[in-house]
Design an enzyme around this catalytic site. Structure first.
Site, short mmCIF file in Angstrom:
data_model
loop_
_atom_site.label_atom_id
_atom_site.label_comp_id
_atom_site.label_asym_id
_atom_site.label_seq_id
_atom_site.Cartn_x
_atom_site.Cartn_y
_atom_site.Cartn_z
N VAL A 34 0.80 2.87 -1.78
CA VAL A 34 1.25 1.48 -1.92
C VAL A 34 0.66 0.95 -3.24
O VAL A 34 -0.52 1.18 -3.52
CB VAL A 34 0.79 0.62 -0.72
CG1 VAL A 34 1.26 -0.82 -0.87
CG2 VAL A 34 1.34 1.22 0.58
N GLY A 65 -12.81 1.18 5.83
CA GLY A 65 -12.84 -0.28 5.79
C GLY A 65 -12.45 -0.80 4.42
O GLY A 65 -11.82 -0.08 3.63
N SER A 112 -6.43 0.35 -3.91
CA SER A 112 -7.66 1.07 -3.59
C SER A 112 -8.75 0.05 -3.29
O SER A 112 -8.79 -1.02 -3.92
CB SER A 112 -8.09 1.91 -4.80
OG SER A 112 -9.43 2.33 -4.64
N HIS A 152 -3.78 0.47 3.61
CA HIS A 152 -4.23 0.82 4.96
C HIS A 152 -3.28 0.22 6.01
O HIS A 152 -2.97 0.86 7.02
CB HIS A 152 -5.63 0.27 5.23
CG HIS A 152 -6.69 0.80 4.33
ND1 HIS A 152 -7.28 0.05 3.34
CD2 HIS A 152 -7.29 2.02 4.27
CE1 HIS A 152 -8.19 0.77 2.71
NE2 HIS A 152 -8.22 1.97 3.25
#
Ligand code: PAF
Length: 285
Positions: free
Chosen positions: A180, A31, A189, A37
């Site tokens: 990325v 999450g 992060s 992500h």
């Protein structure tokens, strides 16, 4: 997008997605989603008919003095982001569903898990390998997608999947997706949000100094003094400490003292303002 909180619901939903021979890509996460992500979700959508993302802040991969309680949790925000990316199913178990009473199994991958983050975070990769093995068995994906930012984690997962025969028939491909980065080069992060404004500015020294060190090593300078100078630069820029800054073989993750002709990687973990940042970049032989 459907959401499953229990294994029964997950299995029913995954079986529906797989009807007609459709393929499923899994994007495991904890999450606090960011563009890194979402890039994994996009890659999974390109490669598979349906994407299942998991969100589970896995307690067993946090050490006793780490940030488990502080780790950002924002399930609704994350779910909206996944839905907007066309994710078909969100798997969001709670800890009791993932680790029922009496849970007693632990997967240890030796070798690639032992140095680097494995040395400074004892037990971390056992927690990762165990939960990822469970996620593979739970979601039965055809492919699974992980960020190369966690380069050692990716190596541990590949070794675990190979050794436990998880690569066939279910997860026949484990796909590493390039890191990325923010506009100033800092690797994205979930932990970047812990940084104060001053530390966030200073943190951009990490990727910049890594690139400079890599250019020098590729130009033929000795790795050891180059890495010493790199560490001094980070400390001078406001980093508190460096867990490691190593030139390693890309496959074994064993430290190398010179370029050997096979693929190498500069891999770093450093702390700034109480936050531990990791990064890695390819070094051409
Ligand atoms: O990279 C992560 O977010 C986690 O380590 C993972 C792979 C989801 C396992 O908990």
């Amino acid at each position: 997008m459907q959401t499953a909180h229990t294994l029964d619901v997950l299995r029913t939903q995954v079986a529906k997605l797989r009807e007609g021979g459709d393929t499923v890509g899994l994007v495991p996460t904890m999450g606090a989603l960011h563009e890194g992500h979402l890039t994994l979700v996009r890659r999974a959508r390109e490669a598979c008919d349906h994407v299942v993302a998991s969100i589970f802040v896995n307690p067993t991969q946090f050490g006793p003095n780490e940030d488990l309680d502080a780790y950002p949790r924002q399930l609704e925000v994350d779910a909206a982001m996944l839905e907007a990316e066309g994710c078909a199913l969100l798997w969001a178990p709670n800890a009791a569903e993932m680790y029922p009473d009496g849970f007693a199994t632990n997967i240890t991958v030796t070798g690639v898990s032992e140095g680097l983050c494995g040395a400074s975070r004892p037990g971390h990769f056992d927690g990762v390998a165990t939960v990822v093995c469970k996620l593979f068995h739970q979601a039965l994906p055809d492919m699974a997608f992980f960020g190369e930012k966690d380069f050692q984690q990716l190596a541990v997962i590949r070794a675990m999947a190979r050794d436990l025969d998880l690569t066939r028939p279910h997860v026949h491909s484990i796909i590493g997706v390039p890191t990325v980065r923010e506009a100033d080069g800092l690797a994205m992060s979930s932990r970047n949000r812990y940084l104060s404004d001053t530390d966030r500015t200073a943190a951009a020294t990490l990727p910049r100094a890594m690139k400079e060190a890599i250019a020098r090593i590729e130009d033929g300078q000795e790795p050891a003094p180059t890495l010493n100078a790199f560490e001094d630069e980070l400390l001078g820029a406001g980093f508190d400490s460096i867990d490691y800054a190593s030139l390693v073989d890309s496959s074994s993750l064993a430290p190398i003292s010179a370029l050997t002709g096979s693929a190498a990687r500069l891999i770093v973990a450093a702390r700034i303002g109480g936050t531990r940042l990791i990064d890695n970049m390819a070094v051409s032989a």
